[in-house]
Design an enzyme around this catalytic site. Structure first.
Site, mmCIF file in Angstrom:
data_model
loop_
_atom_site.group_PDB
_atom_site.id
_atom_site.type_symbol
_atom_site.label_atom_id
_atom_site.label_comp_id
_atom_site.label_asym_id
_atom_site.label_seq_id
_atom_site.Cartn_x
_atom_site.Cartn_y
_atom_site.Cartn_z
ATOM 1 N N THR A 1 0.864 -1.187 0.000
ATOM 2 C CA THR A 1 0.000 0.000 0.000
ATOM 3 C C THR A 1 0.891 1.225 0.000
ATOM 4 O O THR A 1 2.001 1.193 0.535
ATOM 5 C CB THR A 1 -0.889 0.046 1.251
ATOM 6 N N GLU B 1 -6.318 -3.100 -0.336
ATOM 7 C CA GLU B 1 -6.628 -4.254 0.505
ATOM 8 C C GLU B 1 -7.777 -5.086 -0.057
ATOM 9 O O GLU B 1 -7.969 -6.223 0.344
ATOM 10 C CB GLU B 1 -7.028 -3.778 1.919
ATOM 11 N N LYS C 1 -12.671 17.967 11.930
ATOM 12 C CA LYS C 1 -13.445 18.036 13.178
ATOM 13 C C LYS C 1 -13.383 19.467 13.671
ATOM 14 O O LYS C 1 -12.370 19.916 14.191
ATOM 15 C CB LYS C 1 -12.874 17.079 14.224
HETATM 16 P P1 AMP Z 1 -5.612 2.800 -2.173
HETATM 17 O O1 AMP Z 1 -5.525 1.624 -1.309
HETATM 18 O O2 AMP Z 1 -4.372 3.613 -2.255
HETATM 19 O O3 AMP Z 1 -6.136 2.479 -3.518
HETATM 20 O O4 AMP Z 1 -6.700 3.796 -1.498
HETATM 21 C C1 AMP Z 1 -7.994 3.369 -1.161
HETATM 22 C C2 AMP Z 1 -8.790 4.555 -0.692
HETATM 23 O O5 AMP Z 1 -9.121 5.432 -1.773
HETATM 24 C C3 AMP Z 1 -10.136 4.184 -0.100
HETATM 25 O O6 AMP Z 1 -10.029 3.724 1.220
HETATM 26 C C4 AMP Z 1 -10.898 5.498 -0.226
HETATM 27 O O7 AMP Z 1 -10.583 6.392 0.824
HETATM 28 C C5 AMP Z 1 -10.364 6.082 -1.515
HETATM 29 N N1 AMP Z 1 -11.298 5.815 -2.610
HETATM 30 C C6 AMP Z 1 -11.241 4.841 -3.535
HETATM 31 N N2 AMP Z 1 -12.275 4.924 -4.387
HETATM 32 C C7 AMP Z 1 -13.027 5.975 -3.999
HETATM 33 C C8 AMP Z 1 -14.252 6.568 -4.455
HETATM 34 N N3 AMP Z 1 -14.910 6.134 -5.518
HETATM 35 N N4 AMP Z 1 -14.731 7.641 -3.755
HETATM 36 C C9 AMP Z 1 -14.082 8.121 -2.686
HETATM 37 N N5 AMP Z 1 -12.936 7.613 -2.208
HETATM 38 C C10 AMP Z 1 -12.407 6.546 -2.856
#
Ligand code: AMP
Length: 560
Positions: free
Chosen positions: A189, A336, A446
């Protein structure tokens, strides 16, 4: 457990393991002449893909790769990467898709942590690789990937150059069956805090993910966006969740596939035109980059369907892309989760509703795809109602979620607390099941006892005609705990200050969309917003940047 009638192995004439090799072998049955294209350099058909995967398997076996070994790839999006996505797992080895945009220290960490024994390295990354080679504990051999003529390079324990090795290898390989629960892929990640964490996926998981992706994209009339006559081009790095798993689906169905190499927006537009691409996926910032490209000006993108995920898609970018002819669909997922969890879907009600309602539905993270279970929970772990209002942490179950963080028992226990995967995202779920991501838990602002979604503020600010790009973070505030701060990139020739932004935001307060504390009192006009290695807004770096400006009393800040 219920006492069901389980078939004992002896009664089971043949155990059919769900293995990635089955995905490779089906596309060619439909279309033998569809092409795999790499930039303006390589094109070949599906039978050649299968042959090259076999050649690569022979090369890797001869180099000493055995089942269970980890083989890293450092490359841009290419036909070679596609071949690795099949050949490496089909040998029973584990493909590590190395995030080449991480810092050299983090790349070293991920390769050591994964125990990568072999690395296939694009010639562009030789300086990085050689710079860290002395710190790599497990790498034994390397293979050179290159677009140029060079057949050799100053690379640690080089076995040879990919094309020469493939040319000399046999085009046949008898891929064995093995347990479908064998790990096929791993990657790390992008981790904004601490070391990157390793996730991993088995053959069974990737096959089920591929089936779910194909079903979702191809069968839902409300949003049918990928069939096998589409021409596929990823604009998501293949190291980012295996380009969201799409190359597996595209290959299974026999689509023409176009791999663009290193992303250059001008070249992407040219390639899109030349190869008649109809289906892609990317994060919003890459979409913005493509729309801004010189080559894109005046171009009608009609017929280009894109899945936008990885970050929230705001309304103005959506509308802008729509005006330019693109058809966007949002999707939600994480590293994940392999990644697909949900995708926008227009149901009968949406289709009969107004344009505005349809846009609102298309901008949500969407409906969980088949086999995914989604819940929202409060801080005590209690389920919250799916009424579109209650918001809590989104937790998930699906057959393809990473089972743990590799060799990180404590973080894994947190990830899977209570038997559900914790996303770290705050969401609401509508009565129909559609997920709406409100924010990352750590990015929610917040202020004065209120929780304000930074994503909602970004969406509202992006509607200002002067705004090209925006990021909102909460910054420490003595009185209110936190207060929102906006970083804005303006459109050419436009201007904006904190007072005019306030005028733009006040109507949203009157409409009850946000409370008045949501109006940023300070903004900074910048030429670029910091992004992560996969092109998402990097809110950690943004907060540090703002703190530095505040200490320096920088003039980039405009305050009320
Ligand atoms: P990553 O593991 O780097 O791909 O990041 C995943 C994170 O990207 C998720 O936990 C979300 O916070 C954000 N994310 C992915 N898709 C979306 C979406 N369609 N709308 C808003 N946030 C998203």
């Amino acid at each position: 457990m219920l006492q069901t009638r389980v078939i004992p192995p002896a009664e089971n004439a043949y155990q059919y393991p769900l293995l990635i090799k089955s995905l490779l072998l089906s596309g060619v049955r439909y279309e033998r002449n569809r092409e795999i294209v790499y930039r303006d350099k390589v094109r070949y058909t599906y039978p050649t893909l299968i042959e090259r995967v076999a050649r690569l398997a022979n090369v890797l076996s001869a180099a000493g790769v055995k089942a269970g070994d980890t083989v890293g790839v450092m490359d841009w999006d290419s036909h070679r990467y596609l071949e690795c996505m099949f050949a490496i797992p089909m040998l029973g080895a584990v493909l590590q898709t190395i995030n080449i945009r991480l810092s050299p220290e983090q790349i070293t960490y991920t390769m050591n942590h994964a125990g990568a024994k072999f690395v296939l390295c694009n010639s562009e990354f030789i300086p990085v690789f050689n710079g860290i080679a002395a710190h790599l504990h497990s790498v034994q051999k390397t293979i050179l990937l290159t677009d140029g003529e060079e057949k050799t390079a100053d690379l640690f324990n080089l076995v040879g150059e990919y094309e020469s090795l493939l040319a000399a290898a046999s085009p046949c390989y008898d891929f064995q069956d093995f347990d479908e629960n064998s790990v096929a892929t791993t990657f790390y990640t992008s981790g904004t805090t601490g070391n990157p964490k390793g996730v991993y996926f088995t053959h069974r998981q990737l096959v089920l993910h591929t089936l779910a992706v194909s079903t979702t994209l191809g069968s839902l009339d409300g949003n049918r966006i990928m069939g096998n006559s589409d021409v596929y081009m990823p604009i998501t790095p293949m190291f980012h969740v295996h380009a969201w798993g799409m190359p597996f689906a595209a290959t299974m169905l026999g689509l023409k596939q176009v791999y663009p190499g290193r992303y250059d927006p001008e070249f992407l537009v040219e390639l899109w035109k030349k190869e008649k691409v109809t289906f892609s996926h990317c994060v919003p910032t890459i979409l913005q980059m493509v729309l801004n490209a010189k080559a894109a000006q005046g171009v009608d993108f009609k017929g280009w369907k894109l899945i936008i995920g990885g970050s929230a898609l705001n309304r103005s970018l959506f509308l802008n892309a729509k005006e330019r002819g693109m058809h966007l669909t949002t999707a939600y997922g994480m590293s994940e989760t392999g990644p697909i969890i949900s995708g926008a879907y227009l149901n009968d009600g949406d289709l009969a509703g107004t344009e505005d309602q349809r846009t609102a539905s298309l901008l949500k993270a969407g409906v969980p795809v088949p086999l995914v279970q989604a819940r929202i929970i409060d801080a005590e772990g209690k389920s919250l109602p799916h009424d579109g209002h209650a918001q809590g942490e989104l937790v998930l179950r699906a057959p393809w979620l990473t089972m743990a963080y590799f060799n990180e028992p404590e973080k894994s226990a947190e990830l899977w607390e209570g038997g559900w995967l914790h996303t770290g995202d705050v969401a609401a779920i509508g009565t129909g099941g559609a997920i709406e991501i409100r924010d990352r838990i750590k990015d929610v602002i917040k202020t004065g006892g209120e929780w304000i979604s930074s994503l909602e503020l970004e969406d509202l600010i992006s509607r200002h005609p002067a705004v090209r790009e925006v990021a909102v973070v909460g910054i420490p505030d003595e009185r209110w705990g936190e207060t929102p701060f906006a970083l804005v990139v303006l459109r050419d020739g436009e201007s904006l200050d904190a007072a005019s932004l306030q005028m733009h935001m006040l109507p949203f307060v009157d409409q009850g969309r946000i409370n008045k504390w949501g109006i940023p009192r300070s903004i900074a006009l910048v030429s670029e917003i910091p992004k992560t290695s996969v092109g998402k807004l990097d809110k950690k770096v943004i907060r540090l940047q703002i703190a530095q400006w505040q200490t320096e009393g920088s003039s980039v800040i405009s305050s009320l």
